[in-house]
Write an enzyme that holds these catalytic residues in place. Structure first.
Site, PDB file in Angstrom:
ATOM      1  N   TYR A 148     -12.279   1.215   5.162  1.00 15.54           N
ATOM      2  CA  TYR A 148     -11.195   2.181   4.898  1.00 15.54           C
ATOM      3  C   TYR A 148     -11.602   3.255   3.889  1.00 15.54           C
ATOM      4  O   TYR A 148     -10.732   3.925   3.347  1.00 15.54           O
ATOM      5  CB  TYR A 148      -9.965   1.476   4.302  1.00 15.54           C
ATOM      6  CG  TYR A 148      -9.528   0.218   4.993  1.00 15.54           C
ATOM      7  CD1 TYR A 148      -8.931   0.256   6.251  1.00 15.54           C
ATOM      8  CD2 TYR A 148      -9.685  -1.019   4.372  1.00 15.54           C
ATOM      9  CE1 TYR A 148      -8.508  -0.908   6.871  1.00 15.54           C
ATOM     10  CE2 TYR A 148      -9.262  -2.190   4.982  1.00 15.54           C
ATOM     11  CZ  TYR A 148      -8.682  -2.127   6.237  1.00 15.54           C
ATOM     12  OH  TYR A 148      -8.264  -3.284   6.831  1.00 15.54           O
ATOM     13  N   GLU A 186       8.170  -8.983   2.327  1.00 20.12           N
ATOM     14  CA  GLU A 186       6.884  -9.622   2.655  1.00 20.12           C
ATOM     15  C   GLU A 186       5.727  -8.948   1.918  1.00 20.12           C
ATOM     16  O   GLU A 186       4.811  -8.433   2.551  1.00 20.12           O
ATOM     17  CB  GLU A 186       6.612  -9.503   4.160  1.00 20.12           C
ATOM     18  CG  GLU A 186       7.662 -10.077   5.063  1.00 20.12           C
ATOM     19  CD  GLU A 186       7.448  -9.689   6.530  1.00 20.12           C
ATOM     20  OE1 GLU A 186       6.609  -8.816   6.826  1.00 20.12           O
ATOM     21  OE2 GLU A 186       8.139 -10.258   7.382  1.00 20.12           O
ATOM     22  N   CYS A 241     -28.277  -4.595   6.141  1.00 21.62           N
ATOM     23  CA  CYS A 241     -29.053  -3.514   6.764  1.00 21.62           C
ATOM     24  C   CYS A 241     -28.176  -2.513   7.488  1.00 21.62           C
ATOM     25  O   CYS A 241     -28.236  -2.391   8.712  1.00 21.62           O
ATOM     26  CB  CYS A 241     -30.059  -4.114   7.741  1.00 21.62           C
ATOM     27  SG  CYS A 241     -30.942  -5.453   6.985  1.00 21.62           S
TER      28      CYS A 241
HETATM   29  N1  LLP Z   1       4.253  -7.758   6.672  1.00 24.16           N
HETATM   30  C1  LLP Z   1       3.609  -7.370   7.791  1.00 24.16           C
HETATM   31  C2  LLP Z   1       4.263  -7.517   9.089  1.00 24.16           C
HETATM   32  C3  LLP Z   1       2.309  -6.820   7.693  1.00 24.16           C
HETATM   33  O1  LLP Z   1       1.689  -6.426   8.796  1.00 24.16           O
HETATM   34  C4  LLP Z   1       1.701  -6.683   6.426  1.00 24.16           C
HETATM   35  C5  LLP Z   1       0.349  -6.136   6.285  1.00 24.16           C
HETATM   36  C6  LLP Z   1       2.421  -7.121   5.297  1.00 24.16           C
HETATM   37  C7  LLP Z   1       3.695  -7.649   5.452  1.00 24.16           C
HETATM   38  C8  LLP Z   1       1.865  -7.044   3.913  1.00 24.16           C
HETATM   39  O2  LLP Z   1       1.634  -5.733   3.511  1.00 24.16           O
HETATM   40  P1  LLP Z   1       1.157  -5.440   2.007  1.00 24.16           P
HETATM   41  O3  LLP Z   1       2.332  -5.775   1.103  1.00 24.16           O
HETATM   42  O4  LLP Z   1      -0.010  -6.305   1.721  1.00 24.16           O
HETATM   43  O5  LLP Z   1       0.828  -4.007   1.990  1.00 24.16           O
HETATM   44  N2  LLP Z   1      -6.578  -4.961   5.453  1.00 24.16           N
HETATM   45  C9  LLP Z   1      -5.857  -3.793   4.983  1.00 24.16           C
HETATM   46  C10 LLP Z   1      -4.365  -4.034   4.894  1.00 24.16           C
HETATM   47  C11 LLP Z   1      -3.736  -4.498   6.181  1.00 24.16           C
HETATM   48  C12 LLP Z   1      -2.256  -4.740   6.072  1.00 24.16           C
HETATM   49  C13 LLP Z   1      -1.724  -5.350   7.307  1.00 24.16           C
HETATM   50  N3  LLP Z   1      -0.356  -5.732   7.272  1.00 24.16           N
HETATM   51  C14 LLP Z   1      -6.457  -3.362   3.664  1.00 24.16           C
HETATM   52  O6  LLP Z   1      -7.408  -3.973   3.198  1.00 24.16           O
HETATM   53  O7  LLP Z   1      -5.996  -2.386   3.071  1.00 24.16           O
END
Ligand code: LLP
Length: 421
Positions: free
Chosen positions: A318, A275, A346
């Site tokens: 972050y 994923e 702001c």
């Molecule tokens: N699968 C599940 C169950 C997840 O919770 C996530 C991400 C992914 C796949 C995808 O993960 P990736 O390959 O994108 O790392 N907003 C944060 C990132 C939050 C990720 C949440 N879950 C940021 O901007 O760094």
């Protein structure tokens, strides 16, 4: 590698000058490269070549239907985490049997929507949720395919807000309780257990935590099989990190990740699902913004942009680093100077970068935030009654607005005034 390169001193998205898009749609905006999205998807798909697999794009990273369609046409499935994402994936033409439903808090309504429209599997995160899926499936007279998300208690070595695989996190069920929970699942007539799910966090820059988790999944597969469960699909989550800077310490490549998956899990003969979100969309998108003012502070200069924290929240949320480049390439040898790069909201938190070395810039100049394709547009808000910024997709020498900037009227007219006012 991406498709945002300078040509004759001007930044391009594939074959389209960024300045041309800015002139057509105004700033700020997000722009995505189709070729980069497809390249990144293919890296994962190829990395699992020779193994029965499906790459389910974690659409939370960037969920515009044009992006989903681009990836789905190349064969991607989707990982969704809400009823809204499910509907969006369907609207983009993704068939239900290629949609995986993840997330700790699926409601009965969301489960009903997915079971009615078709679903590849639910990744179940708790026993109460299992009961609800069972009940909804029985009510609809269908069988819900499920995996159980296990929490392997490994340290993903990433930012605390995006680590999910430690026992203190809210995600999954403790791997130590898996036998019990799988026995419960097997006893529920509305469910069919088909596999195991794990996801330990996001922006992982080493393979080791994945490998630790996947070894635990391999052991668990054998154990659950010996207990009579038909484990034939392993959903390994997302999380592979991307280079946010152009330094040498780039995270492992999808091909290395794929080889590790084959090494740790290949002998089990399971179908593999992954994923990835960030690695597919992150470096496939820029946020382009304009300098409104250059302001001299006591001891520093501020670049005040028309883009703000509501448009790209990652630095505020972050402390994330995004490379920021001038759309007009600086002449060779031009001396860089430090700027604090901020938005007009702001709050002091509306700061994208401090003391960032940039070529000298003036009001009206365009700049681009790199690596903004994932968790950029999707996390934006209308804070300060600022319109959600447009999204643009480039394909070779063509570009299209894939989400318009709303007018102020559209935004304001969404409010309704109660009768007593
Ligand atoms: N699968 C599940 C169950 C997840 O919770 C996530 C991400 C992914 C796949 C995808 O993960 P990736 O390959 O994108 O790392 N907003 C944060 C990132 C939050 C990720 C949440 N879950 C940021 O901007 O760094």
């Amino acid at each position: 590698m991406d498709h945002f390169l300078y040509r004759d001193g001007a930044l391009f998205a594939e074959d389209v000058p960024i300045s041309e898009i800015a002139a057509a749609v105004g700033t700020p905006f997000y722009v995505y490269s189709s070729a980069t999205l497809l390249r990144h998807f293919k890296l994962f798909d190829d990395a699992l070549d020779g193994t029965d697999h499906l790459v389910c794009y974690a659409m939370k990273a960037a969920s515009n239907q044009a992006i989903l369609k681009t990836l789905a046409q190349a064969g991607a499935g989707m990982d969704v985490v809400s009823g809204g994402e499910y509907m969006r994936a369907k609207a983009a033409g993704v068939p239900g049997d290629k949609i995986v439903f993840s997330g700790v808090g699926k409601t009965a309504d969301e489960i009903r929507t997915a079971l009615t429209g078709g679903i590849r599997q639910f990744n179940v995160e708790s026993e109460p949720e299992m009961d609800v899926i069972n009940a909804v499936a029985l009510e609809l007279g269908v069988i819900a395919p499920i995996t159980v998300r296990v929490n392997p208690d490994v340290d993903a070595k990433t930012h605390a807000k995006i680590a999910t695989g430690k026992s203190e996190n809210k995600f999954g069920i403790p791997i130590s309780r898996a036998s019990e929970v799988y026995a419960l699942a097997a006893s529920l007539p509305g469910l069919k257990v088909i596999g195991i799910d794990v996801h330990i966090g996001s922006q992982l820059t080493e393979l080791e935590p994945f490998e630790l988790a996947y070894n635990k999944v391999a052991e668990l597969t054998e154990r659950l099989r010996s207990e009579g469960h038909d484990i034939r699909r392993l959903d390994l989550g997302g999380g592979l990190g991307i280079p946010y800077t152009r330094s040498n310490d780039a995270p492992p490549l999808p091909v290395e990740y794929g080889a590790m998956i084959k090494k740790t899990l290949g002998h089990l003969g399971c179908e593999i699902e992954i994923e990835p979100g960030r690695l597919i969309a992150g470096n496939a998108g820029l946020m382009v913004s304009k300098v409104i003012y250059v302001k001299s502070g006591e001891d520093r200069e501020f670049l005040i942009l028309d883009g703000a924290m509501n448009d790209l929240i990652r630095p505020a949320m972050y402390e994330a680093h995004h490379d920021i480049v001038a759309v007009q390439e600086p002449a060779p040898g031009v001396e860089q100077k430090p700027y604090d790069i901020v938005g007009p909201v702001c709050e002091s938190g509306d700061t994208f970068a401090k003391e960032r070395s940039m070529p000298p810039l003036s009001a009206g100049d365009l700049i681009a935030f790199r690596s903004a394709g994932a968790y950029g547009a999707v996390m934006s808000s209308e804070y300060n009654t600022r319109p959600l910024i447009p999204e643009v997709l480039v394909h070779g020498d063509q570009f299209a607005v894939i989400r318009e900037r709303p007018s102020f009227d559209e935004m304001i007219n969404r409010d309704t005034i109660p009768s007593w006012l």
